[in-house]
Design an enzyme around this catalytic site. Sequence first.
Site, PDB file in Angstrom:
ATOM      1  N   LYS A 143       0.845  -1.211   0.000  1.00  0.00           N
ATOM      2  CA  LYS A 143       0.000   0.000   0.000  1.00  0.00           C
ATOM      3  C   LYS A 143       0.868   1.244   0.000  1.00  0.00           C
ATOM      4  O   LYS A 143       2.027   1.234   0.434  1.00  0.00           O
ATOM      5  CB  LYS A 143      -0.946   0.028   1.208  1.00  0.00           C
ATOM      6  CG  LYS A 143      -0.276   0.012   2.594  1.00  0.00           C
ATOM      7  CD  LYS A 143       0.098   1.356   3.154  1.00  0.00           C
ATOM      8  CE  LYS A 143       0.827   1.231   4.492  1.00  0.00           C
ATOM      9  NZ  LYS A 143       1.572   2.395   4.906  1.00  0.00           N
ATOM     10  N   ASP A 161      -2.683  -1.745   9.963  1.00  0.00           N
ATOM     11  CA  ASP A 161      -2.700  -1.747   8.494  1.00  0.00           C
ATOM     12  C   ASP A 161      -3.193  -3.073   7.913  1.00  0.00           C
ATOM     13  O   ASP A 161      -3.352  -3.191   6.696  1.00  0.00           O
ATOM     14  CB  ASP A 161      -1.282  -1.496   7.944  1.00  0.00           C
ATOM     15  CG  ASP A 161      -0.825  -0.061   8.144  1.00  0.00           C
ATOM     16  OD1 ASP A 161      -1.652   0.789   8.538  1.00  0.00           O
ATOM     17  OD2 ASP A 161       0.366   0.206   7.905  1.00  0.00           O
TER      18      ASP A 161
HETATM   19  P1  ATP Z   1       3.854  -0.338   7.831  1.00  0.00           P
HETATM   20  O1  ATP Z   1       3.864   0.287   6.471  1.00  0.00           O
HETATM   21  O2  ATP Z   1       2.610  -1.153   8.091  1.00  0.00           O
HETATM   22  O3  ATP Z   1       4.194   0.587   8.931  1.00  0.00           O
HETATM   23  P2  ATP Z   1       6.369  -1.475   7.124  1.00  0.00           P
HETATM   24  O4  ATP Z   1       6.128  -1.781   5.681  1.00  0.00           O
HETATM   25  O5  ATP Z   1       7.142  -0.243   7.453  1.00  0.00           O
HETATM   26  O6  ATP Z   1       5.000  -1.462   7.864  1.00  0.00           O
HETATM   27  P3  ATP Z   1       7.020  -4.227   7.556  1.00  0.00           P
HETATM   28  O7  ATP Z   1       7.675  -4.669   6.297  1.00  0.00           O
HETATM   29  O8  ATP Z   1       5.626  -4.629   7.775  1.00  0.00           O
HETATM   30  O9  ATP Z   1       7.150  -2.647   7.744  1.00  0.00           O
HETATM   31  O10 ATP Z   1       7.970  -4.728   8.739  1.00  0.00           O
HETATM   32  C1  ATP Z   1       8.079  -4.131   9.984  1.00  0.00           C
HETATM   33  C2  ATP Z   1       8.753  -5.116  10.950  1.00  0.00           C
HETATM   34  O11 ATP Z   1       7.818  -6.154  11.206  1.00  0.00           O
HETATM   35  C3  ATP Z   1       9.969  -5.834  10.348  1.00  0.00           C
HETATM   36  O12 ATP Z   1      11.144  -5.157  10.650  1.00  0.00           O
HETATM   37  C4  ATP Z   1       9.911  -7.202  10.986  1.00  0.00           C
HETATM   38  O13 ATP Z   1      10.722  -7.254  12.138  1.00  0.00           O
HETATM   39  C5  ATP Z   1       8.473  -7.396  11.430  1.00  0.00           C
HETATM   40  N1  ATP Z   1       7.708  -8.426  10.695  1.00  0.00           N
HETATM   41  C6  ATP Z   1       6.850  -9.302  11.225  1.00  0.00           C
HETATM   42  N2  ATP Z   1       6.300 -10.086  10.302  1.00  0.00           N
HETATM   43  C7  ATP Z   1       6.812  -9.720   9.131  1.00  0.00           C
HETATM   44  C8  ATP Z   1       6.599 -10.166   7.805  1.00  0.00           C
HETATM   45  N3  ATP Z   1       5.785 -11.174   7.503  1.00  0.00           N
HETATM   46  N4  ATP Z   1       7.257  -9.519   6.830  1.00  0.00           N
HETATM   47  C9  ATP Z   1       8.076  -8.486   7.135  1.00  0.00           C
HETATM   48  N5  ATP Z   1       8.325  -8.053   8.369  1.00  0.00           N
HETATM   49  C10 ATP Z   1       7.695  -8.648   9.376  1.00  0.00           C
END
Ligand code: ATP
Length: 303
Positions: A14, A141
């Site tokens: 997203k 999210d």
């Molecule tokens: P958001 O945009 O929802 O704030 P994000 O895209 O910044 O999230 P994610 O890729 O969701 O961040 O990852 C955040 C943290 O979540 C990672 O550093 C990891 O430690 C943890 N995590 C838990 N499950 C997962 C997963 N399936 N894939 C990636 N990271 C995960």
Amino acid sequence: MSARVGVRVRVPAKVNVQLSVGAARPDGFHDLANIFLAVGLHDEVTVTPADELRVTCEGPDADQVPLDRTNLAARAALALAARHGIDPRVHIHIAKDIPVAGGMAGGSADGAGALLACDVLWQLNSSQRELLDICAELGSDVPFSLLGGAALGVGRGEQLTPLDVGGTFHWVFAVADGGLSTPAVFREFDRLAEAEGAGLHAPVADPALLAALRKGDVAALSSTLSNDLQRAALSLRPSLADTLAAGTAAGAVAALVSGSGPTTAFLTEDQETATQVAKALTASGTCRTARVAQSPAAGATVV
Ligand code: ATP
């Protein structure tokens, strides 16, 4: 077990075309008015019967993904199993293409994907409402990753109203080296707000932005994009300003930090310009890689 008995689900990333942040609530979350748009970068989550719950991950960022029960996909399987008194003996495999910790809800996508895949594998036939409720328990999210398309999220972002989108939007996403922690970006947001002593506004969806989405109007969307977390992300990662400038110089009509960053998002007039901007961003040395994607994209889908 044969891979043929597995269930594979495709889930989109997203971008927040509006991320309006209000004051911190007593529970530590912030009130938000969040306009989500699903974009065509996907993870694929496959669940297969196994002796015990196990998570594996492949993809360029796979080494940054936890494989224990903190993984959102594992947490989704455990939550669904607990509701139905099922022993969650599944192998969850994540083919990861969404940048990790990039502000594109990659972990949330895997949570929503695993939830739908397990629901199909265990033949539970849960309603969308039931699945959305579990998603909201897993993270702010996660409900949107299930739903896809476009939606307004209020509360801490999890209370969704689907939105109409009247056209295709072309994006480039510049993936940065390393991630940014979403809680750390919110803490920086609070620190900056306190230092300035400015009162925080009540977060509301921008009617002009909603109209731009409805009409599929790129120019109107470009002038209404906003992200209240951008300043905090830039404060923690000042080099993102160079990435934003490089994409704008290359022809993007608008540039912003995606969610809590450090991925940056560039809106372009058409596919051809998107390809040019991606090339220029990669050549600029201000990001690790640049990806072209379109929106809206469908939510979690069994493939
Ligand atoms: P958001 O945009 O929802 O704030 P994000 O895209 O910044 O999230 P994610 O890729 O969701 O961040 O990852 C955040 C943290 O979540 C990672 O550093 C990891 O430690 C943890 N995590 C838990 N499950 C997962 C997963 N399936 N894939 C990636 N990271 C995960």
